[in-house]
Design an enzyme around this catalytic site. Sequence first.
Site, PDB file in Angstrom:
ATOM      1  N   GLY A 237     -11.095 -17.332  -8.992  1.00  0.00           N
ATOM      2  CA  GLY A 237     -12.131 -17.588  -9.979  1.00  0.00           C
ATOM      3  C   GLY A 237     -12.053 -16.675 -11.172  1.00  0.00           C
TER       4      GLY A 237
ATOM      5  N   GLU B 191       0.817  -1.208   0.000  1.00  0.00           N
ATOM      6  CA  GLU B 191       0.000   0.000   0.000  1.00  0.00           C
ATOM      7  C   GLU B 191       0.852   1.260   0.000  1.00  0.00           C
ATOM      8  OE1 GLU B 191      -2.773   0.123   3.167  1.00  0.00           O
ATOM      9  OE2 GLU B 191      -3.538   2.110   2.663  1.00  0.00           O
TER      10      GLU B 191
ATOM     11  N   GLU C  67       0.868 -13.023 -11.095  1.00  0.00           N
ATOM     12  CA  GLU C  67       0.950 -12.135 -12.252  1.00  0.00           C
ATOM     13  C   GLU C  67       2.327 -12.200 -12.889  1.00  0.00           C
ATOM     14  OE1 GLU C  67      -0.024  -8.447 -10.463  1.00  0.00           O
ATOM     15  OE2 GLU C  67      -2.201  -8.737 -10.582  1.00  0.00           O
TER      16      GLU C  67
END
Length: 1002
Positions: A67, A36, A100
Amino acid sequence: MEFTSASSSSSSSSSSSFLKSEPHFIYDVFINHSGENISRKFVSHLHSAFLEAQVKTLINEENLQEGMKLEEHMRAIAGCKIAIIVFSKTYAESTNCLLELEKIIACHQTFGQTILPIFYEIDPLDVRDQKDDFGKSLEETAHKSYSGEQVEHALSSWTRSLTTVASITGLDVRDFRHDAQLVEITVRRVKTLLDYAELSTTLFPVGLESHVEKVIGCIEKHSTKLCMIGIWGMGGSGKTTLAKAIYNRIYRTFIGKSFSENIREACSRVNRSYVHLQENLLYDVLKSKLEVESVGMGRTMIQNRLSRKKLLIVVDDVNEFGQLENLCLNREWFGRGTVIIITTRDVHLLNRLKVNYIYKMEGMNENDSLELLSWHAFVAAKPRKELNELARNVVAYCGGLPLALKVLGSFLCGRRKKEWESIPSKLNLIPIDQFQEKLKISFDGLYNEMEKDIFLDVCCFFIGKERGYVTEILNACGLRADMGIKVLIERALIRVKRNNKLEMHPLIRDMGREIIRQRSPTELGGRSRLWFHEDLKDILEKNTGTKAIEGLSLKLPSISQDFFECHAFKEMKRLRILELDHVRLTGNYRYLSKQLRWICWKGFPSKYIPNNFYMKNVIAIDFKHSHLQPVWQQPKVLKWLKFLNLSHSKYLRETPDFSTLPSLQRLILKDCPSLCKVHPSIGDLYNIQLINLKDCTSLSSLPREIYKLKSLTTFILSGCFKIHILEEDILQMESLITLVTENITVKQVPCSIVNSKSIGYISLRGFEGFPPNIFPSIIRSWMSSTMNHQSYFSPFCMDTHNWRDFAPLCSSLANIRSVLLQCDTMFQLSEQVKKIVVEYSVNFTEPRISNHQLRFSLIAVRRYNQFLNSLRDSISEGLESSESCDVCLPHDNHPNWLAYMGEGHSVSFTVPEDDDLKGMVLCVVYLSAPEIMANECLQSVLVVNYTKCTLQIHNHGTIISFNDKDWEGIISNLGSGDKVEFFVSFGHGLVVKNTAIYLNIW
């Protein structure tokens, strides 16, 4: 136009759309990061900078649910051209980041997605080797997210991915002063990789759109595979224009792109080969310069480096199969979804390559042809009513060929009805299917034989030569080239490109050469001009030259062993133009024509010019790369000689005695490394305008007589590093405008150099005689007329004694018309611009203005009375009708003008690629108090070239009286495709609302 299948084995049509092909690039950049704290600081600033730069950005999200959301996110990552991975101390704590990362590695290996790692407060070695806290966090994340064997599998995969990415050269925050600089460099790197710049197509794209749609429809059918498209047609049918328009429409959907224009011409140049084409292709796609040592290596490099990338490649005007063989022969060299477009006049090449489709260029239909002709002949979409029928006759004659319509339209522009009526009788004499014969109507329409001779000389010998140079030579041949070249330009038979050089469309050039062939179809020696080396070798070997020959050009490779006898020139008594490359003559030079006006002999083989080489009527001697040591043994009286170029003559030790060359205007001795003496008689050259001694590395001094040259306008000494002193006598050069002395170690330079009333351009990079801040101070003084000049110099001088040396400089700042600064990097350029625009300038906006009044200023470089009047009227009407402080500047005043609009005090644009800049008009709209005089408003103009990393600033005196020399200084620093921005500086009490630039193009 129609499509034909090039091979029966062509792939069947795909139902998937071209715009939905895999991979489909939705975004330009994906930012992968964790934490953050870093998200709120560095990454948010980077994201904002990308948005401002119009870079479409996808940014990863924390806490993605399992999902479909994660699956869709991974698909989106595959739709990004560039992945930026921001490594921080908390990076390994995020499972999503690591997942990723795996996807990014897969995209990189599959279709060549570009990876740019950024190491933010973490050592790249810690990431690569998973050391210390970073390695511990990685293990904890694996155990937290997985169990059993999955833990080891995840750790193994993540470790490989981290090691792979950390080994890629990236950006380390420790190398930058602050985050803002890192953001700036990152955005610049990304924009360079994306390179979003459209190609310039055509001023009048009549009927083009429908053809673009047809070709794109063909590409859509092969969207998931490699697609090769051939565009086939005769010269001048619009193949290149169509290819450029397609490129502009679809290039953003590819990860890399290349447009290799005019391959035929590139391969015909001396020392240009397939290797050069391969290097260009690799550079266009990879954005890095790679050296290709051989054609075979080039093929291997293309295969290895481009095989996974989805590319758009255009190869224009192919005429040899070898060009295709070494660029795009093997489909396995490129990634899935690659599109290769080839334009050619030879359909056999396309069939041999087995392209997927061939798009045949047919002629334009009657309506489109009439519209295209009308734009060029009438500057309107339709012909004038009284000339409508005659215009349709011309259209029928042109057979739908765009180039013929353009040339004839330009030829007929401004003609009276009577002249239009004489055209049909000429058209009927020429077969419609012969394109060169169609162009010949423009040649036949020239006023006299003199203009025709000028045209034929240019198309055989002077393409690529400077206009003034050619004019002087042809004038000396008895041709009125001043007016003749102007007429040829008006008839669109010749174009003047940048740097004032003559250019000609290859088809028009071939037409001119065909005229020469037809005048003497059987006897080679009976032709007036000869340029084909096999013909010339035959004439010289067989001694069959005749007095009909007025010009010849024989270019041999430097390794040629051919010898020719001087006696072979005996009968060529009218020879006035002689161009030889690496030709060796034996025998008596007295047989060479006494009518010679231009001698261009590259690699002249003798140690000196023989005494019996008759040169008394010569205007220009160009002996580049010669073997001369002295120029001649005894001084030659050449009273007409204006140009002497001995550049790259590595054995030349001394200049000639100039006392016998009274008319000399340009002396070019560039790169003569053995030259150590300039003859004192150089002071006798009362007509000299240019002296170029660049890179004469053995030259240690200049004769004092050189400072007596009152006509000299340009003096170039760059690279003469043994010259340490410029004398105060340089002030005697009262016409000196340009002084270039870069990269030399001058210890002493007269500060009073700017006392010259004429000097307008000084390049002093490398001087040690001035304090480093002198020229920024000059700029600062220009930016505000209310400031005291001396206040800027005092802080830069070490003591008061030194200050007295620079006092004359301070009182002479107004004499300098412009200053050009060359920066080494984009960052340095940005810093200089920031310093000048922000620190040195007065405020560009002033919030407290009473009695606001909207005004505008037009600053023209060159005279354009008609255009200026039209523009002035349009802007005045807009100001009068404006109820607010906003005004809409006109965009379309004239088809030969390009308009670019900017908010505030700057306007940016890209220099057109296919058009020649002839001048410009700068328009500034501003708010002003009524008591401020209009001529006191604009103080300086700053021209920033982001491509060349240069900035040029013009003072108030220059702006109000721009001349041709100023324009040459501006245009010489603007190249095709350069990204440029103009800044204007106004005085106190003013608010600049809009700035626009209008470029005059041909």
